[in-house]
Design a protein around this motif. Structure first.
Motif, PDB file in Angstrom:
ATOM      1  N   MET A 206       0.826  -1.370  -0.061  1.00 48.54           N
ATOM      2  CA  MET A 206       0.323  -0.073  -0.077  1.00 48.54           C
ATOM      3  C   MET A 206       0.874   1.133  -0.153  1.00 48.54           C
ATOM      4  O   MET A 206       0.494   2.124  -0.752  1.00 48.54           O
ATOM      5  N   LYS A 207       1.962   1.350   0.908  1.00 51.54           N
ATOM      6  CA  LYS A 207       2.840   2.438   0.945  1.00 51.54           C
ATOM      7  C   LYS A 207       3.398   2.738  -0.380  1.00 51.54           C
ATOM      8  O   LYS A 207       3.712   3.772  -0.806  1.00 51.54           O
ATOM      9  N   GLU A 208       3.663   1.574  -1.031  1.00 44.72           N
ATOM     10  CA  GLU A 208       4.636   1.733  -2.695  1.00 44.72           C
ATOM     11  C   GLU A 208       3.407   2.425  -3.389  1.00 44.72           C
ATOM     12  O   GLU A 208       3.824   3.399  -4.373  1.00 44.72           O
ATOM     13  N   LYS A 209       2.298   2.064  -3.351  1.00 42.74           N
ATOM     14  CA  LYS A 209       1.339   2.685  -4.203  1.00 42.74           C
ATOM     15  C   LYS A 209       0.891   4.281  -4.077  1.00 42.74           C
ATOM     16  O   LYS A 209       0.758   5.009  -4.842  1.00 42.74           O
ATOM     17  N   ILE A 210       0.993   4.470  -2.567  1.00 42.18           N
ATOM     18  CA  ILE A 210       0.902   5.830  -2.318  1.00 42.18           C
ATOM     19  C   ILE A 210       2.138   6.690  -2.697  1.00 42.18           C
ATOM     20  O   ILE A 210       1.819   7.776  -3.135  1.00 42.18           O
TER      21      ILE A 210
ATOM     22  N   ILE B 248      11.294  13.712   3.026  1.00 36.80           N
ATOM     23  CA  ILE B 248      10.669  13.396   4.424  1.00 36.80           C
ATOM     24  C   ILE B 248       9.846  12.380   4.633  1.00 36.80           C
ATOM     25  O   ILE B 248      10.243  11.515   5.569  1.00 36.80           O
ATOM     26  N   ILE B 249       9.092  12.233   3.821  1.00 36.14           N
ATOM     27  CA  ILE B 249       7.944  11.058   4.141  1.00 36.14           C
ATOM     28  C   ILE B 249       8.508   9.571   3.306  1.00 36.14           C
ATOM     29  O   ILE B 249       8.627   8.655   4.136  1.00 36.14           O
ATOM     30  N   PHE B 250       9.132   9.768   2.227  1.00 34.41           N
ATOM     31  CA  PHE B 250       9.426   8.491   1.595  1.00 34.41           C
ATOM     32  C   PHE B 250      10.999   8.189   1.650  1.00 34.41           C
ATOM     33  O   PHE B 250      11.283   6.981   0.844  1.00 34.41           O
ATOM     34  N   GLY B 251      11.756   9.105   1.544  1.00 41.13           N
ATOM     35  CA  GLY B 251      13.183   9.176   1.239  1.00 41.13           C
ATOM     36  C   GLY B 251      13.870   7.903   2.250  1.00 41.13           C
ATOM     37  O   GLY B 251      13.584   8.028   3.558  1.00 41.13           O
ATOM     38  N   GLU B 252      14.714   7.290   1.814  1.00 38.43           N
ATOM     39  CA  GLU B 252      15.681   6.324   2.299  1.00 38.43           C
ATOM     40  C   GLU B 252      16.486   6.991   3.041  1.00 38.43           C
ATOM     41  O   GLU B 252      17.284   7.724   2.478  1.00 38.43           O
ATOM     42  N   LYS B 253      16.723   7.076   4.300  1.00 34.15           N
ATOM     43  CA  LYS B 253      17.424   7.861   5.213  1.00 34.15           C
ATOM     44  C   LYS B 253      18.706   6.836   5.528  1.00 34.15           C
ATOM     45  O   LYS B 253      18.682   5.624   5.462  1.00 34.15           O
TER      46      LYS B 253
END
Length: 212
Positions: free
Chosen positions: A1-5, A121-126
């Protein structure tokens, strides 16, 4: 679901950026509009996120060093666009170009930058940004500053026949020395902000590893 968002969000970035550039090139003309860092940084965003969306759809995304370098360059460049406009340009005479084009102005100077920043901020790999990345990211600003110097030295002009793209680069008003200082300050801000992002990214990455 997260990937679709995430995919949907990035498709929105592509659409909004494309609309912003189209509207700006429509009233500025492509030949003049493309000379500005604002539109170049937005174009960089459009290209990057378009490619990223295609890779996500085809499931070919790969978080390599090059990916983090390019993403960082895109994010820092568009952030600079927003900061410089709001701090130095919006209150100057240069903003009169957008007097009857507030929508176009807002999209490229505020909406797109915020969308890109929140994507990180939301989706970036940290935790993947290396210490040398900020200097590499700054090459885009150095290249633009060199372009302006060479372009104007050869008689090139910007909107309304101006010999500078932004007020703080007006050599006729401030002289070579002052403009050079302004360009150095802009570069230092760009590099400094990049280093802050890199440090915070690593801190967030370390926290995530500890939680896991």
């Amino acid at each position: 679901m997260k990937e679709k968002i995430k995919l949907l969000y990035r498709i929105i970035i592509v659409i909004v950026t494309a609309i912003g550039l189209y509207l700006n090139f429509k009233f500025l003309t492509f030949e003049k509009g493309i000379l500005y860092f604002t539109n170049l940084s937005n174009l960089l965003c459009l290209i990057y996120f378009t490619v990223l969306v295609i890779l996500m759809i085809t499931k070919k995304t790969k978080n390599s060093d090059m990916h983090y370098i390019i993403k960082g360059m895109v994010t820092i460049s568009i952030t600079l666009t927003m900061v410089v406009y709001n701090l130095l340009i919006s209150s100057s005479s240069a903003a009169s170009v957008f007097e009857n084009h507030q929508l176009e102005c807002s999209i490229v100077h505020i909406v797109v930058p915020l969308l890109v920043i929140f994507d990180y901020i939301i989706f970036g790999e940290k935790g993947h940004l290396k210490k040398e990345y900020p200097l590499i990211w700054s090459f885009v600003l150095i290249a633009y500053q060199l372009f302006v110097v060479i372009y104007t030295a050869n008689g090139g002009t910007f909107i309304n026949g101006a010999t500078y793209p932004y007020p703080f680069m007006d050599m006729e008003a401030y002289g070579v020395g002052k403009v050079t200082i302004n360009m150095i300050v802009t570069f230092v801000f760009f590099l400094g902000y990049g280093n802050i992002v890199q440090l915070l990214d690593n801190k967030l990455g370390e926290k995530k590893k500890k939680k896991n």
